[in-house]
Structures are given as C-alpha cells and as structure tokens.
Design an enzyme around this catalytic site. Structure first.
Site, PDB file in Angstrom:
ATOM      1  N   THR A 125       2.647   0.193  -0.033  1.00  0.00           N
ATOM      2  CA  THR A 125       1.855   0.092  -1.267  1.00  0.00           C
ATOM      3  C   THR A 125       0.685   1.058  -1.346  1.00  0.00           C
ATOM      4  OG1 THR A 125       0.309  -1.369  -2.418  1.00  0.00           O
ATOM      5  CG2 THR A 125       0.633  -1.823  -0.108  1.00  0.00           C
ATOM      6  N   TYR A 149      -4.738  -7.818   2.694  1.00  0.00           N
ATOM      7  CA  TYR A 149      -3.381  -7.426   2.263  1.00  0.00           C
ATOM      8  C   TYR A 149      -3.137  -5.936   2.552  1.00  0.00           C
ATOM      9  CZ  TYR A 149       0.264  -5.890  -1.011  1.00  0.00           C
ATOM     10  OH  TYR A 149       1.375  -5.304  -1.567  1.00  0.00           O
ATOM     11  N   LYS A 153      -0.473  -4.241   5.144  1.00  0.00           N
ATOM     12  CA  LYS A 153       0.555  -3.285   4.697  1.00  0.00           C
ATOM     13  C   LYS A 153       0.483  -1.968   5.486  1.00  0.00           C
ATOM     14  CE  LYS A 153       3.111  -5.125   1.359  1.00  0.00           C
ATOM     15  NZ  LYS A 153       4.585  -5.187   1.386  1.00  0.00           N
TER      16      LYS A 153
HETATM   17  P1  NAP Z   1       6.274 -10.888  -5.559  1.00  0.00           P
HETATM   18  O1  NAP Z   1       6.751 -11.023  -6.975  1.00  0.00           O
HETATM   19  O2  NAP Z   1       4.994 -11.530  -5.166  1.00  0.00           O
HETATM   20  O3  NAP Z   1       7.444 -11.428  -4.603  1.00  0.00           O
HETATM   21  C1  NAP Z   1       7.219 -11.692  -3.232  1.00  0.00           C
HETATM   22  C2  NAP Z   1       8.482 -12.244  -2.614  1.00  0.00           C
HETATM   23  O4  NAP Z   1       8.241 -12.465  -1.214  1.00  0.00           O
HETATM   24  C3  NAP Z   1       8.947 -13.587  -3.200  1.00  0.00           C
HETATM   25  O5  NAP Z   1      10.337 -13.551  -3.335  1.00  0.00           O
HETATM   26  C4  NAP Z   1       8.533 -14.580  -2.108  1.00  0.00           C
HETATM   27  O6  NAP Z   1       9.347 -15.730  -2.069  1.00  0.00           O
HETATM   28  C5  NAP Z   1       8.790 -13.732  -0.864  1.00  0.00           C
HETATM   29  N1  NAP Z   1       8.131 -14.277   0.319  1.00  0.00           N
HETATM   30  C6  NAP Z   1       6.810 -14.482   0.514  1.00  0.00           C
HETATM   31  N2  NAP Z   1       6.597 -14.995   1.726  1.00  0.00           N
HETATM   32  C7  NAP Z   1       7.802 -15.145   2.339  1.00  0.00           C
HETATM   33  C8  NAP Z   1       8.242 -15.642   3.607  1.00  0.00           C
HETATM   34  N3  NAP Z   1       7.379 -16.120   4.506  1.00  0.00           N
HETATM   35  N4  NAP Z   1       9.567 -15.632   3.894  1.00  0.00           N
HETATM   36  C9  NAP Z   1      10.444 -15.180   2.989  1.00  0.00           C
HETATM   37  N5  NAP Z   1      10.104 -14.708   1.766  1.00  0.00           N
HETATM   38  C10 NAP Z   1       8.793 -14.697   1.452  1.00  0.00           C
HETATM   39  O7  NAP Z   1       6.148  -9.353  -5.167  1.00  0.00           O
HETATM   40  P2  NAP Z   1       6.736  -8.032  -5.924  1.00  0.00           P
HETATM   41  O8  NAP Z   1       5.756  -7.598  -6.960  1.00  0.00           O
HETATM   42  O9  NAP Z   1       8.144  -8.231  -6.273  1.00  0.00           O
HETATM   43  O10 NAP Z   1       6.627  -6.955  -4.746  1.00  0.00           O
HETATM   44  C11 NAP Z   1       7.676  -6.770  -3.813  1.00  0.00           C
HETATM   45  C12 NAP Z   1       7.124  -6.119  -2.563  1.00  0.00           C
HETATM   46  O11 NAP Z   1       6.560  -4.852  -2.885  1.00  0.00           O
HETATM   47  C13 NAP Z   1       6.011  -6.903  -1.881  1.00  0.00           C
HETATM   48  O12 NAP Z   1       6.132  -6.701  -0.490  1.00  0.00           O
HETATM   49  C14 NAP Z   1       4.736  -6.249  -2.384  1.00  0.00           C
HETATM   50  O13 NAP Z   1       3.694  -6.430  -1.454  1.00  0.00           O
HETATM   51  C15 NAP Z   1       5.193  -4.805  -2.481  1.00  0.00           C
HETATM   52  N6  NAP Z   1       4.543  -3.984  -3.492  1.00  0.00           N
HETATM   53  C16 NAP Z   1       4.439  -4.412  -4.779  1.00  0.00           C
HETATM   54  C17 NAP Z   1       3.869  -3.582  -5.732  1.00  0.00           C
HETATM   55  C18 NAP Z   1       3.769  -4.017  -7.178  1.00  0.00           C
HETATM   56  O14 NAP Z   1       2.996  -3.392  -7.906  1.00  0.00           O
HETATM   57  N7  NAP Z   1       4.548  -4.990  -7.613  1.00  0.00           N
HETATM   58  C19 NAP Z   1       3.410  -2.310  -5.364  1.00  0.00           C
HETATM   59  C20 NAP Z   1       3.566  -1.894  -4.039  1.00  0.00           C
HETATM   60  C21 NAP Z   1       4.151  -2.723  -3.107  1.00  0.00           C
HETATM   61  P3  NAP Z   1       8.950 -17.110  -2.821  1.00  0.00           P
HETATM   62  O15 NAP Z   1       9.552 -16.990  -4.197  1.00  0.00           O
HETATM   63  O16 NAP Z   1       9.596 -18.125  -1.973  1.00  0.00           O
HETATM   64  O17 NAP Z   1       7.445 -17.187  -2.863  1.00  0.00           O
HETATM   65  O1  G4F Z   2      -3.051  -6.803 -10.915  1.00  0.00           O
HETATM   66  P1  G4F Z   2      -3.854  -6.846  -9.673  1.00  0.00           P
HETATM   67  O2  G4F Z   2      -4.125  -8.185  -9.093  1.00  0.00           O
HETATM   68  O3  G4F Z   2      -3.158  -5.862  -8.664  1.00  0.00           O
HETATM   69  P2  G4F Z   2      -3.625  -5.085  -7.343  1.00  0.00           P
HETATM   70  O4  G4F Z   2      -4.781  -5.732  -6.691  1.00  0.00           O
HETATM   71  O5  G4F Z   2      -3.753  -3.646  -7.712  1.00  0.00           O
HETATM   72  O6  G4F Z   2      -2.349  -5.297  -6.398  1.00  0.00           O
HETATM   73  C1  G4F Z   2      -1.036  -5.123  -6.904  1.00  0.00           C
HETATM   74  O7  G4F Z   2      -0.658  -3.784  -6.770  1.00  0.00           O
HETATM   75  C2  G4F Z   2      -0.566  -3.311  -5.412  1.00  0.00           C
HETATM   76  C3  G4F Z   2      -0.181  -1.837  -5.477  1.00  0.00           C
HETATM   77  O8  G4F Z   2      -1.356  -1.046  -5.501  1.00  0.00           O
HETATM   78  C4  G4F Z   2       0.473  -4.146  -4.695  1.00  0.00           C
HETATM   79  F1  G4F Z   2       0.624  -3.697  -3.423  1.00  0.00           F
HETATM   80  C5  G4F Z   2       0.041  -5.588  -4.683  1.00  0.00           C
HETATM   81  O9  G4F Z   2       1.050  -6.381  -4.055  1.00  0.00           O
HETATM   82  C6  G4F Z   2      -0.107  -6.054  -6.125  1.00  0.00           C
HETATM   83  O10 G4F Z   2       1.171  -6.039  -6.725  1.00  0.00           O
HETATM   84  O11 G4F Z   2      -5.309  -6.180  -9.939  1.00  0.00           O
HETATM   85  C7  G4F Z   2      -5.444  -4.886 -10.470  1.00  0.00           C
HETATM   86  C8  G4F Z   2      -6.923  -4.603 -10.773  1.00  0.00           C
HETATM   87  C9  G4F Z   2      -7.873  -4.914  -9.600  1.00  0.00           C
HETATM   88  O12 G4F Z   2      -8.776  -3.842  -9.455  1.00  0.00           O
HETATM   89  C10 G4F Z   2      -8.630  -6.149 -10.034  1.00  0.00           C
HETATM   90  O13 G4F Z   2      -9.966  -6.254  -9.551  1.00  0.00           O
HETATM   91  O14 G4F Z   2      -7.339  -5.469 -11.841  1.00  0.00           O
HETATM   92  C11 G4F Z   2      -8.633  -5.962 -11.549  1.00  0.00           C
HETATM   93  N1  G4F Z   2      -8.846  -7.213 -12.261  1.00  0.00           N
HETATM   94  C12 G4F Z   2      -9.835  -7.418 -13.195  1.00  0.00           C
HETATM   95  N2  G4F Z   2      -9.782  -8.680 -13.635  1.00  0.00           N
HETATM   96  C13 G4F Z   2      -8.162  -8.354 -12.129  1.00  0.00           C
HETATM   97  C14 G4F Z   2      -8.758  -9.292 -12.994  1.00  0.00           C
HETATM   98  N3  G4F Z   2      -7.089  -8.674 -11.373  1.00  0.00           N
HETATM   99  C15 G4F Z   2      -6.582  -9.922 -11.468  1.00  0.00           C
HETATM  100  N4  G4F Z   2      -5.492 -10.247 -10.748  1.00  0.00           N
HETATM  101  N5  G4F Z   2      -7.140 -10.878 -12.294  1.00  0.00           N
HETATM  102  C16 G4F Z   2      -8.228 -10.606 -13.073  1.00  0.00           C
HETATM  103  O15 G4F Z   2      -8.716 -11.462 -13.828  1.00  0.00           O
END
Ligand code: NAP
Ligand code: G4F
Length: 322
Positions: A125, A149, A153
């Site tokens: 990430t 987090y 990572k």
């Molecule tokens: P998400 O919607 O939060 O999904 C997380 C998944 O991990 C869920 O299926 C959850 O299962 C599973 N999980 C959590 N703990 C577990 C455990 N102990 N054993 C087995 N499964 C477990 O995340 P996402 O947005 O799809 O992201 C996918 C991956 O990419 C994550 O690793 C995240 O950190 C990474 N990532 C995301 C972003 C982004 O912007 N979305 C960017 C960079 C990297 P349950 O349904 O059972 O909770």
């Molecule tokens: O949507 P966020 O919670 O995402 P964040 O922290 O960037 O993390 C997400 O992206 C990562 C990739 O860079 C992933 F690895 C991670 O698993 C996740 O998917 O927050 C985005 C921004 C932050 O700066 C936060 O401070 O939005 C700002 N923010 C402002 N108000 C808020 C809020 N975030 C959340 N969740 N809720 C608020 O009310």
C-alpha cells in the site's frame, strides 16, 4: 482441460470480490479463503457464490493456511486479507501486526513448505510512504509509515521481497494507492461521503461529520486495480510495481464533487469534527504508475470524476430500493 486454480485471501472484502469476478472471467477456479464468523459476511460475493469454492482458514492460524494450500494446490495466491482500516490500527496495533504483518509470513511459509512454484501476490500500500519526502512517490521513495497499519504493511512488503530473494519464490509486492468503488466499506472516507450524500439527498440524514478535509489521496477504481494484480503475476520475472492514477485530490474536493453531483452545496452539510483526526496523518499521496504502464501495459479506465459519480449513483440506487 484442467482449470488454473487461484486462492484469494480477503475474498469477502472490496478487492477480493472484484478480483474473484476477474479471475472467473479468465477461466480460473477460484478458491476464496474465509475466516469463521458467527454470521456470514458474503454480500460482496453473493452474486458469484455459485462459481466460487470457499475454504476456511485464518491469517492467525498457520496450520489452517498450510492445509488449504495443500488441499487446493493453486498456481497463484493473492494475499488480500488484512486489517485494512488505519484508525483501527491505532486502537488495535498488536492485532493489526498479527494480521497485516505476520499474516503475510504465514502465507509465504505455506508456499515455501507446500510448493515453491506457486506465484504469490502481496497487497502492499501507498500508506507505506506516509510522510513522503517528494511527489509523486516511486519505487525508490523512502518508506516512512505513519500508522501501525502502515508499519505492518512495510513488514509485509519486505518479507515478500525476502522470500523472493531467499527461496526464489515468485513473490511480488503490488504497491497500490487508494482505490474505491460502490463496494468500499462505509468507514472509509469516499464511501462515507457518497453514502451520506445519498442519504441527505433522500432526506434521511442532516449533516456529514468529517475529519481532515485537506488530506490528499491518489484515488482510483478498484475494478481497474485488481486487473493490475493479475498482470503482475503473468510476467516472466517477479517484480514490484506501483499502481496509481498519478493524480491527487483532497477530501474537500471529493465532497464538493459528490454533493454537486446531486445538486447540493457541500458547505451546508459538512461539519468538521476533530474526533476523526488521526494521531499521525498522511497528508498527501500521489503515485507514479509509469512502470506498470510501461511493463504491464496497465492503464486505469475510470477517471476521478467518473469514480465519484459512480459511487454516489450506486448509493442512491441502493437506498432507493424498497
Ligand atoms: P477490506 O475490504 O477491508 O477487506 C479485508 C479482507 O480481509 C476481508 O475479506 C476480511 O475478511 C479479510 N480478513 C481480515 N482479517 C482476516 C483474518 N484474520 N483471516 C482471514 N481473513 C481476514 O480491504 P480491501 O480494500 O479489499 O483491500 C484489500 C487488501 O489491499 C488489504 O490487504 C488492504 O490492506 C490492501 N490495500 C487496500 C487499498 C485500498 O485502497 N482499498 C490500497 C492498498 C492496499 P472479513 O470479511 O471476515 O472481515
Ligand atoms: O479513506 P481513508 O480512511 O483511507 P486511508 O487512511 O488513506 O487508507 C486506505 O488507503 C490505503 C492506501 O493508501 C490502504 F492501504 C488502506 O487499507 C485504506 O484502504 O482516509 C483517507 C483520508 C485520511 O487522510 C483521513 O484522515 O481521509 C481523511 N479523513 C477525513 N475525514 C477521513 C475522515 N477518513 C475517514 N475514514 N473518515 C473520516 O471521517
């Protein structure tokens, strides 16, 4: 002909559901790793349940992971499971480390023990860049994570590289910048905004309380990003990539566009609430996807504005259902 098998951890999450759809379309037999829960959490994969095989294991339980790898004998593993919400990582730093950091080693150990020819994808990430010294961030930008987090990572990223270098395992780390969709969890900022915009438009909510409006992110569409994960595992040599749009927008801008999409003025509804501020913030992220574009021929198809509209429209539709 025998279908190629892939294990997807985190299949119930946003990315897992899009990746599963993508792999099924490519003809894979898809095995989704799910953990035991007292109530099922399959909304995002409901529409493809009949085409998937679900196998039970947990990132905390080494033997369960080894057993599913032995049983399935996949050609590829996509490790998407993690505790992925940054604020929770401040509240539960040890658990986040267990899932998000050591969980990766448990997956890699299973590959090492069962079959070293399995290709492994690690969901890394942009949070690893955290307090980045320059913009855009590249593969040589120093890592300075700002949350438990992000720190977990960084461990996952380096242990993936370490298993590649130590055991010649085909293991790649995809450094993905924020990617969103109508399937995004409602605790993340984009979906929190689009869900609230739809509720306010429909008269079901009065205000939207947010934290730092000045934070900037490089936001893309999750459907585009899972394609890049697969492309990374198809190359002759394992290498790491950045997946991003190369554009950065603020939370304020996201809210402005989302409210404007339904004809509302964001200033009338958004209230800044310091309780959403983080102990340490990642102020700006913007990725350089040039390597992915050049070597994988990957390009995002959905623009920032299209993403915002798509998410608002999907929330309006969801809430309008009887
Ligand atoms: P998400 O919607 O939060 O999904 C997380 C998944 O991990 C869920 O299926 C959850 O299962 C599973 N999980 C959590 N703990 C577990 C455990 N102990 N054993 C087995 N499964 C477990 O995340 P996402 O947005 O799809 O992201 C996918 C991956 O990419 C994550 O690793 C995240 O950190 C990474 N990532 C995301 C972003 C982004 O912007 N979305 C960017 C960079 C990297 P349950 O349904 O059972 O909770
Ligand atoms: O949507 P966020 O919670 O995402 P964040 O922290 O960037 O993390 C997400 O992206 C990562 C990739 O860079 C992933 F690895 C991670 O698993 C996740 O998917 O927050 C985005 C921004 C932050 O700066 C936060 O401070 O939005 C700002 N923010 C402002 N108000 C808020 C809020 N975030 C959340 N969740 N809720 C608020 O009310």
């Amino acid at each position: 002909m025998k279908r190629r098998r892939a294990i997807v951890t985190g299949i119930t999450g946003q990315d897992g559901s899009y990746l599963a759809e993508f792999l099924l379309e490519k003809g894979y037999q898809v095995y989704g790793m799910v953990r035991r829960s007292s109530s099922e959490n399959f909304e995002r994969i409901q529409h493809i349940m009949g085409d998937l095989e679900l196998v039970q294991a947990d990132l905390l339980d080494q033997l369960s992971i080894i057993n599913i790898v032995k049983k399935v004998r996949p050609v590829e593993i996509y490790n998407l499971a993690s505790q992925s919400f940054v604020p929770t990582s401040f509240e539960q730093p040890v658990l986040t480390g267990e899932f998000t950091a050591l969980g990766v080693t448990r997956m890699l150990e299973a590959v090492k023990l069962v079959d070293r020819s399995i290709r492994f994808y690690q969901a890394s990430t942009s949070e690893m860049f955290g307090m980045a010294p320059h913009s855009p961030q590249t593969l040589t930008t120093p890592l300075h994570p700002r949350s438990p987090y992000g720190v977990a990572k960084v461990y996952g990223h380096w242990i993936t590289i370490n298993y590649r270098e130590s055991y010649k395992i085909y293991a790649v780390s995809g450094i993905l910048f924020n990617h969103e969709s109508p399937r995004r969890g409602k605790e993340f900022i984009t979906r929190k905004i689009t869900d609230a915009v739809a509720r306010i438009k429909l008269g079901r909510q009065k205000e939207l309380r947010l934290g730092n409006l000045e934070a900037k992110r490089d936001w893309g569409f999750a459907g585009d990003y899972v394609r890049a994960m697969w492309m990374m595992l198809q190359k002759p040599r394992p290498e790491d990539y950045i997946v991003a749009t190369g554009e950065s927008h603020s939370v304020r801008e996201f809210a402005q566009i989302a409210f404007r999409h339904v004809g509302l003025d964001w200033k009338k509804y958004v209230v800044v609430d310091p309780s959403f501020y983080r102990p340490a913030e990642v102020h700006t992220l913007c990725g350089d996807p040039s390597k992915a574009k050049r070597k994988l021929k990957w390009n995002p198809k959905v623009s920032f504005r299209e993403l915002v509209s798509m998410m608002v429209d999907a929330d309006l539709e969801l809430l309008s259902k009887p």
